[in-house]
Design a protein around this motif. Structure first.
Motif, PDB file in Angstrom:
ATOM      1  N   ALA A  88      10.406   6.505 -13.123  1.00 24.17           N
ATOM      2  CA  ALA A  88      10.845   7.445 -12.095  1.00 24.17           C
ATOM      3  C   ALA A  88       9.999   7.313 -10.837  1.00 24.17           C
ATOM      4  O   ALA A  88      10.409   7.718  -9.751  1.00 24.17           O
ATOM      5  N   ALA A  89       8.795   6.750 -11.001  1.00 23.02           N
ATOM      6  CA  ALA A  89       7.919   6.590  -9.844  1.00 23.02           C
ATOM      7  C   ALA A  89       8.408   5.485  -8.915  1.00 23.02           C
ATOM      8  O   ALA A  89       8.087   5.482  -7.727  1.00 23.02           O
ATOM      9  N   LEU A  90       9.179   4.556  -9.479  1.00 22.70           N
ATOM     10  CA  LEU A  90       9.553   3.380  -8.693  1.00 22.70           C
ATOM     11  C   LEU A  90      10.261   3.690  -7.369  1.00 22.70           C
ATOM     12  O   LEU A  90       9.823   3.240  -6.325  1.00 22.70           O
ATOM     13  N   PRO A  91      11.365   4.464  -7.426  1.00 22.78           N
ATOM     14  CA  PRO A  91      12.049   4.730  -6.142  1.00 22.78           C
ATOM     15  C   PRO A  91      11.162   5.467  -5.153  1.00 22.78           C
ATOM     16  O   PRO A  91      11.255   5.239  -3.944  1.00 22.78           O
ATOM     17  N   LEU A  92      10.297   6.341  -5.668  1.00 24.17           N
ATOM     18  CA  LEU A  92       9.432   7.101  -4.766  1.00 24.17           C
ATOM     19  C   LEU A  92       8.460   6.178  -4.045  1.00 24.17           C
ATOM     20  O   LEU A  92       8.294   6.240  -2.833  1.00 24.17           O
ATOM     21  N   ILE A  93       7.793   5.320  -4.817  1.00 27.17           N
ATOM     22  CA  ILE A  93       6.824   4.417  -4.211  1.00 27.17           C
ATOM     23  C   ILE A  93       7.536   3.430  -3.297  1.00 27.17           C
ATOM     24  O   ILE A  93       7.062   3.102  -2.202  1.00 27.17           O
ATOM     25  N   GLN A  94       8.700   2.989  -3.754  1.00 21.94           N
ATOM     26  CA  GLN A  94       9.456   2.018  -2.966  1.00 21.94           C
ATOM     27  C   GLN A  94       9.777   2.581  -1.590  1.00 21.94           C
ATOM     28  O   GLN A  94       9.585   1.917  -0.576  1.00 21.94           O
ATOM     29  N   GLU A  95      10.230   3.826  -1.579  1.00 19.51           N
ATOM     30  CA  GLU A  95      10.577   4.441  -0.305  1.00 19.51           C
ATOM     31  C   GLU A  95       9.370   4.503   0.617  1.00 19.51           C
ATOM     32  O   GLU A  95       9.437   4.134   1.781  1.00 19.51           O
ATOM     33  N   GLU A  96       8.245   4.957   0.083  1.00 20.02           N
ATOM     34  CA  GLU A  96       7.044   5.075   0.906  1.00 20.02           C
ATOM     35  C   GLU A  96       6.597   3.718   1.428  1.00 20.02           C
ATOM     36  O   GLU A  96       6.292   3.554   2.606  1.00 20.02           O
ATOM     37  N   ALA A  97       6.556   2.759   0.518  1.00 13.08           N
ATOM     38  CA  ALA A  97       5.979   1.468   0.888  1.00 13.08           C
ATOM     39  C   ALA A  97       6.883   0.706   1.850  1.00 13.08           C
ATOM     40  O   ALA A  97       6.417   0.079   2.798  1.00 13.08           O
ATOM     41  N   ILE A  98       8.179   0.781   1.602  1.00 12.12           N
ATOM     42  CA  ILE A  98       9.064  -0.016   2.445  1.00 12.12           C
ATOM     43  C   ILE A  98       9.291   0.660   3.793  1.00 12.12           C
ATOM     44  O   ILE A  98       9.371  -0.008   4.826  1.00 12.12           O
ATOM     45  N   ASN A  99       9.342   1.973   3.802  1.00 15.05           N
ATOM     46  CA  ASN A  99       9.457   2.684   5.083  1.00 15.05           C
ATOM     47  C   ASN A  99       8.274   2.418   5.996  1.00 15.05           C
ATOM     48  O   ASN A  99       8.405   2.427   7.215  1.00 15.05           O
ATOM     49  N   ARG A 100       7.107   2.252   5.398  1.00 18.71           N
ATOM     50  CA  ARG A 100       5.927   2.015   6.214  1.00 18.71           C
ATOM     51  C   ARG A 100       5.694   0.538   6.480  1.00 18.71           C
ATOM     52  O   ARG A 100       4.650   0.155   6.982  1.00 18.71           O
ATOM     53  N   PHE A 147       8.142  -6.107  -3.304  1.00 18.02           N
ATOM     54  CA  PHE A 147       8.126  -4.967  -4.206  1.00 18.02           C
ATOM     55  C   PHE A 147       8.683  -5.353  -5.567  1.00 18.02           C
ATOM     56  O   PHE A 147       8.155  -4.935  -6.601  1.00 18.02           O
ATOM     57  N   ALA A 148       9.758  -6.132  -5.564  1.00 20.32           N
ATOM     58  CA  ALA A 148      10.329  -6.581  -6.842  1.00 20.32           C
ATOM     59  C   ALA A 148       9.306  -7.383  -7.638  1.00 20.32           C
ATOM     60  O   ALA A 148       9.194  -7.245  -8.854  1.00 20.32           O
ATOM     61  N   ASP A 149       8.536  -8.220  -6.930  1.00 21.19           N
ATOM     62  CA  ASP A 149       7.490  -8.976  -7.607  1.00 21.19           C
ATOM     63  C   ASP A 149       6.463  -8.037  -8.233  1.00 21.19           C
ATOM     64  O   ASP A 149       6.025  -8.221  -9.364  1.00 21.19           O
ATOM     65  N   ILE A 150       6.082  -7.015  -7.479  1.00 25.67           N
ATOM     66  CA  ILE A 150       5.070  -6.081  -7.969  1.00 25.67           C
ATOM     67  C   ILE A 150       5.581  -5.368  -9.211  1.00 25.67           C
ATOM     68  O   ILE A 150       4.829  -5.154 -10.173  1.00 25.67           O
ATOM     69  N   ILE A 151       6.863  -5.010  -9.206  1.00 31.92           N
ATOM     70  CA  ILE A 151       7.422  -4.358 -10.388  1.00 31.92           C
ATOM     71  C   ILE A 151       7.338  -5.284 -11.591  1.00 31.92           C
ATOM     72  O   ILE A 151       6.925  -4.877 -12.681  1.00 31.92           O
ATOM     73  N   ALA A 152       7.711  -6.542 -11.375  1.00 30.51           N
ATOM     74  CA  ALA A 152       7.685  -7.495 -12.489  1.00 30.51           C
ATOM     75  C   ALA A 152       6.270  -7.648 -13.040  1.00 30.51           C
ATOM     76  O   ALA A 152       6.053  -7.676 -14.253  1.00 30.51           O
ATOM     77  N   ILE A 153       5.305  -7.728 -12.137  1.00 29.39           N
ATOM     78  CA  ILE A 153       3.919  -7.860 -12.590  1.00 29.39           C
ATOM     79  C   ILE A 153       3.500  -6.603 -13.341  1.00 29.39           C
ATOM     80  O   ILE A 153       2.895  -6.669 -14.413  1.00 29.39           O
ATOM     81  N   SER A 154       3.857  -5.446 -12.775  1.00 27.23           N
ATOM     82  CA  SER A 154       3.410  -4.191 -13.382  1.00 27.23           C
ATOM     83  C   SER A 154       4.000  -3.970 -14.756  1.00 27.23           C
ATOM     84  O   SER A 154       3.425  -3.245 -15.567  1.00 27.23           O
ATOM     85  N   ALA A 209       1.019   1.674  -8.343  1.00 23.13           N
ATOM     86  CA  ALA A 209       0.180   2.395  -7.383  1.00 23.13           C
ATOM     87  C   ALA A 209      -1.089   1.597  -7.088  1.00 23.13           C
ATOM     88  O   ALA A 209      -1.489   1.434  -5.937  1.00 23.13           O
ATOM     89  N   THR A 210      -1.709   1.091  -8.149  1.00 22.24           N
ATOM     90  CA  THR A 210      -2.927   0.312  -7.976  1.00 22.24           C
ATOM     91  C   THR A 210      -2.666  -0.907  -7.099  1.00 22.24           C
ATOM     92  O   THR A 210      -3.431  -1.215  -6.183  1.00 22.24           O
ATOM     93  N   TYR A 211      -1.565  -1.595  -7.393  1.00 19.61           N
ATOM     94  CA  TYR A 211      -1.253  -2.822  -6.660  1.00 19.61           C
ATOM     95  C   TYR A 211      -1.037  -2.528  -5.183  1.00 19.61           C
ATOM     96  O   TYR A 211      -1.631  -3.165  -4.312  1.00 19.61           O
ATOM     97  N   VAL A 212      -0.179  -1.545  -4.917  1.00 19.44           N
ATOM     98  CA  VAL A 212       0.122  -1.227  -3.519  1.00 19.44           C
ATOM     99  C   VAL A 212      -1.138  -0.747  -2.793  1.00 19.44           C
ATOM    100  O   VAL A 212      -1.418  -1.151  -1.665  1.00 19.44           O
ATOM    101  N   GLY A 213      -1.917   0.081  -3.459  1.00 19.30           N
ATOM    102  CA  GLY A 213      -3.166   0.559  -2.866  1.00 19.30           C
ATOM    103  C   GLY A 213      -4.120  -0.593  -2.567  1.00 19.30           C
ATOM    104  O   GLY A 213      -4.774  -0.625  -1.526  1.00 19.30           O
ATOM    105  N   TYR A 214      -4.152  -1.570  -3.464  1.00 17.83           N
ATOM    106  CA  TYR A 214      -5.038  -2.707  -3.273  1.00 17.83           C
ATOM    107  C   TYR A 214      -4.594  -3.550  -2.085  1.00 17.83           C
ATOM    108  O   TYR A 214      -5.410  -3.983  -1.276  1.00 17.83           O
TER     109      TYR A 214
END
Lengths: 189, 182
Positions: A26-38, A46-53, A65-70
């Motif tokens: 459920a966190a995916l769409p939320l993070i996606q919106e924040e990260a892609i909007n910014r 983002f798709a790559d990050i999901i696959a890794i996660s 969250a860790t990945y995007v923050g990093y």
């Protein structure tokens, strides 16, 4: 400038943690919106990050969250993002837990869990079932291919039954079965 | 203090071994906290998991926090949660820095296909063990089957199932108590 960004990252992931109800997916769409909007990431990234996660230890929401923050602010960014995600959990669960543990003799609480416990067993089984429909049965193929053996992935089924037998007959730590499953998967798939 | 460090260590281990999704946490949690250390019972694990599912936050984190809180209050909650996320932090940072292509290698994909099946088997066997403790009567059997069908085939949110079953559970208990039967 740096300080403001750290605080913003914390707040963004705090908000995400607060609004993630249910599975980490459920966190995916939320993070996606924040990260892609910014413009932090592209869709592809983002798709790559999901696959890794999904392939690393830990809950997927935390991994993302860790990945995007990093990617944004290095080691501290990763830590701040992760803390942001988990602090709402800690606060809310401490309050709820205190209440429930205090009132666990209360007949309403007991009645509630009497109903909830078997239901949760059903929920857990349905989680296993949904992973099964992805790996062992491939229903998307069913439309184009009529033969049963194309729909069912034989190797996956064999591994499935092998592991069931193994789990029934032995009492290893669950991690051992994961390792065995991974090794066999790498070898025969 | 020793308990807090132990909480951190146990949940670090659980976090490290939870691969392939938050659900994979359950078999690990069962082994480490129910069987090995007897910190909680299977029933308590189910209860905490159900609360974790119904409150804001990631289920796996919520569950860890709950166990930590039960064991040692707020500090227990904090140490358990931090333990759970630390492996993620370390591994993801390493991967982001060095290996972010690793998941594209065929052998990794195949290994994870295998792991996913391992997770299915472990979850099912944990569910069976928990089922034996959680399903005490025919009502329980019905609840389990209904919730499985509703979630798998009707796409209804698990939270709704939990809330409704809590409500029905309360009704049942009140009615039985009220009649003086059972």
């Amino acid at each position: 400038m740096g300080k403001i960004n750290f605080v913003r990252i914390f707040l963004i992931f705090f908000k995400t943690g607060l609004f993630t109800i249910g599975g980490g997916l459920a966190a995916l769409p939320l993070i996606q919106e924040e990260a892609i909007n910014r413009d932090w990431l592209t869709q592809g990234e983002f798709a790559d990050i999901i696959a890794i996660s999904q392939s690393t230890p830990g809950p997927i929401g935390i991994n993302i969250a860790t990945y995007v923050g990093y990617e944004q602010l290095g080691v501290f960014g990763a830590i701040i993002a992760t803390l942001g995600m988990v602090i709402p959990s800690i606060i809310i669960i401490c309050i709820v837990a205190k209440f429930l543990l205090h009132f666990n003799q209360n007949k309403y609480v007991q009645g509630a869990f009497y109903g909830v416990r078997p239901a949760v067993v059903g929920i857990i089984i349905s989680a296993a079932y949904s992973i099964m429909t992805l790996t062992i049965f491939d229903f998307s193929k069913f439309q184009t291919i009529k033969k049963v053996y194309e729909v069912i992935n034989i190797k996956e089924i064999l591994l499935f039954f092998l592991l069931i037998i193994l789990v029934k007959k032995t009492k290893f730590h669950p991690a051992i079965y994961i390792i065995i499953a991974g090794v066999i998967g790498a070898a025969i798939f | 203090m020793k308990v807090l460090l132990e909480l951190f260590y146990v949940f670090f281990k659980i976090g490290l071994l939870t691969v392939g999704g938050g659900y994979a946490m359950l078999p690990m949690l069962e082994r480490e906290t129910v069987e090995n250390r007897k910190w909680i019972t299977n029933e308590e694990m189910l209860d905490y998991y159900s609360v974790g599912q119904s409150t804001p936050g990631i289920i796996a984190i919520n569950t860890a926090t709950f166990v930590g809180y039960k064991k040692k209050g707020i500090w227990g909650a904090i140490f358990a949660t931090l333990g759970m996320v630390t492996p993620s932090l370390i591994i993801i940072m390493l991967i982001a820095h060095y290996f972010d292509n690793f998941y594209k290698y065929e052998i990794v994909k195949k290994a994870f296909s295998g792991i996913r099946i391992g997770v299915i088997v472990l979850i099912l066997s944990a569910a069976i063990r928990m089922g034996k403790k959680a399903i005490k009567d025919n009502v329980g059997v019905i609840f389990t089957i209904l919730s499985f069908v509703i979630i798998s085939f009707l796409n209804i949110s698990p939270i709704i199932v939990i809330v409704v079953s809590a409500f029905i559970g309360i009704m049942f208990k009140l009615i039985w108590k009220g009649d003086g039967q059972n």
